[in-house]
Scaffold this active site. Sequence first.
Site, PDB file in Angstrom:
ATOM      1  CG  PHE A 228      -1.733  -1.259   1.428  1.00 48.71           C
ATOM      2  CD1 PHE A 228      -2.914  -1.476   0.743  1.00 48.71           C
ATOM      3  CD2 PHE A 228      -1.289  -2.243   2.303  1.00 48.71           C
ATOM      4  CE1 PHE A 228      -3.649  -2.644   0.938  1.00 48.71           C
ATOM      5  CE2 PHE A 228      -2.008  -3.411   2.507  1.00 48.71           C
ATOM      6  CZ  PHE A 228      -3.204  -3.614   1.826  1.00 48.71           C
ATOM      7  CB  CYS A 338      -5.488   4.710   9.267  1.00 48.53           C
ATOM      8  SG  CYS A 338      -6.026   4.172   7.646  1.00 48.53           S
TER       9      CYS A 338
HETATM   10  N1  SAH Z   1       1.988   4.219   2.989  1.00 48.85           N
HETATM   11  C1  SAH Z   1       1.507   5.350   2.253  1.00 48.85           C
HETATM   12  C2  SAH Z   1       0.005   5.595   2.442  1.00 48.85           C
HETATM   13  C3  SAH Z   1      -0.891   4.432   2.108  1.00 48.85           C
HETATM   14  S1  SAH Z   1      -2.545   4.865   1.815  1.00 48.85           S
HETATM   15  C4  SAH Z   1       2.340   6.589   2.605  1.00 48.85           C
HETATM   16  O1  SAH Z   1       3.134   6.573   3.567  1.00 48.85           O
HETATM   17  O2  SAH Z   1       2.208   7.602   1.912  1.00 48.85           O
HETATM   18  C5  SAH Z   1      -3.250   3.384   1.241  1.00 48.85           C
HETATM   19  C6  SAH Z   1      -2.921   3.012  -0.192  1.00 48.85           C
HETATM   20  O3  SAH Z   1      -3.469   1.713  -0.430  1.00 48.85           O
HETATM   21  C7  SAH Z   1      -3.516   3.885  -1.284  1.00 48.85           C
HETATM   22  O4  SAH Z   1      -2.471   4.387  -2.091  1.00 48.85           O
HETATM   23  C8  SAH Z   1      -4.438   2.955  -2.122  1.00 48.85           C
HETATM   24  O5  SAH Z   1      -4.336   3.205  -3.511  1.00 48.85           O
HETATM   25  C9  SAH Z   1      -3.867   1.611  -1.791  1.00 48.85           C
HETATM   26  N2  SAH Z   1      -4.774   0.459  -1.850  1.00 48.85           N
HETATM   27  C10 SAH Z   1      -6.045   0.353  -1.401  1.00 48.85           C
HETATM   28  N3  SAH Z   1      -6.486  -0.916  -1.493  1.00 48.85           N
HETATM   29  C11 SAH Z   1      -5.473  -1.645  -2.031  1.00 48.85           C
HETATM   30  C12 SAH Z   1      -5.303  -3.018  -2.354  1.00 48.85           C
HETATM   31  N4  SAH Z   1      -6.276  -3.915  -2.123  1.00 48.85           N
HETATM   32  N5  SAH Z   1      -4.125  -3.418  -2.872  1.00 48.85           N
HETATM   33  C13 SAH Z   1      -3.126  -2.518  -3.096  1.00 48.85           C
HETATM   34  N6  SAH Z   1      -3.222  -1.218  -2.789  1.00 48.85           N
HETATM   35  C14 SAH Z   1      -4.381  -0.780  -2.260  1.00 48.85           C
END
Ligand code: SAH
Length: 395
Positions: A228, A338
């Site tokens: 993510f 979160c």
């Molecule tokens: N770690 C990042 C923030 C993550 S926010 C930082 O420090 O900036 C969560 C992210 O998960 C988003 O970018 C979203 O696009 C992604 N996401 C949501 N569901 C997902 C899934 N099933 N598989 C992969 N990515 C996913």
Amino acid sequence: MAANLNKLILKPGREKSLERRHPWVFSGAVAKVQGTPESGDTIGIWSAAGKFLAVAAYSPSSQIVARVWDWEERAIDAAFFRSRMERAVGQRRALMGEVGAMRLLHAESDGLPGIVADRYGDTAVLQLNSAGADRWRDTIADALQATDGITRVWERSDADVRQLEGLKPVTALLRGAPASDRIAIDEEGVRFGVDFEQGHKTGFYLDQRDNRQQLRALAAGRDVLDCFCYSGGFALNALAGGANSVVAVDSSVEALALARGNADLNQFPQPEWLQGDVFELLRKFRDSRRSFDLVVLDPPKFAPTAAHAEKAARAYKDINLLAFKLLRPGGLLMTFSCSGGVTADLFQKIIAGSALDAGAEAQVVARLGASADHPVALNFPEGDYLKGLLCRLSG
Ligand code: SAH
């Protein structure tokens, strides 16, 4: 003064949470509303016995029918917003110094219900999430623009919660000139382009600041998997910390484009960016026996409220179980939730269940949370949404 305001009168006994200074009034607690206040208007909150409790913003279409501005009888006006904002910004400067990218206003926890503002260089990105906040848009924008270092105010009020308040999404330049280029921030020496117009939330996950630093300190020589990854926050800090290799996964093509751009911005080698579903990819890695020394799991909110906690718990358990299986002996898992609906206590229980079912013997070596620009008012535990654990697999 409050005597002139329309009154919201509570049912007998329902003043207790306000007396403990919890800033929300739920619709079920209301006996009657005197006068004809409109959505966003300032009203007085009174107990059934006729005791004044607070001045608040009225939001008739929401379950949270009023949010407290102040516990004293006082005018809610431009001077009120200016002083609350000066306090919030001043407290951050005192604690963190002058930081170019930080949360300036953290809603209820700064005594400003529904109002979030993040600073990216000379730009403040404002999110108005309640009827009361929406009503004061112009006043708040003026006060933000008057804040040291801020010349531009961009509104990103497109969070789902606005629907619950009967508000439409708003995205607009409120003050200052349009930015000629993408704004880039420097977070402890690593640079990130921030897409505050189209990116997630206000453009960047400022709340993970300290945890990104912690990851950087742990990364040297390790093979790191960032799940993510959004615009590469953890992945690029792993590189900055001397990781041996970095694989980073996100489902969003746009996020990965930002992430690639951010690696270039720092003149870092490109990590192995993978577009896909983390749930599937972790299974693929397990089946192909791929392994890592450090795994980061920073998923989106699976449980916005406690009502979604059970389903969310299954999702957290699943990805954490898989992550434990990918770790080499002595490896580290930095895992987050979160979700407002999942408490720190429940989260730790879920992770314990993941380790157990993965057959992994692991310890918690640190408890993680949001950085100091995301304070949690003690009278508002709902503000404590980000929790994380750093776990070590026995080696
Ligand atoms: N770690 C990042 C923030 C993550 S926010 C930082 O420090 O900036 C969560 C992210 O998960 C988003 O970018 C979203 O696009 C992604 N996401 C949501 N569901 C997902 C899934 N099933 N598989 C992969 N990515 C996913």
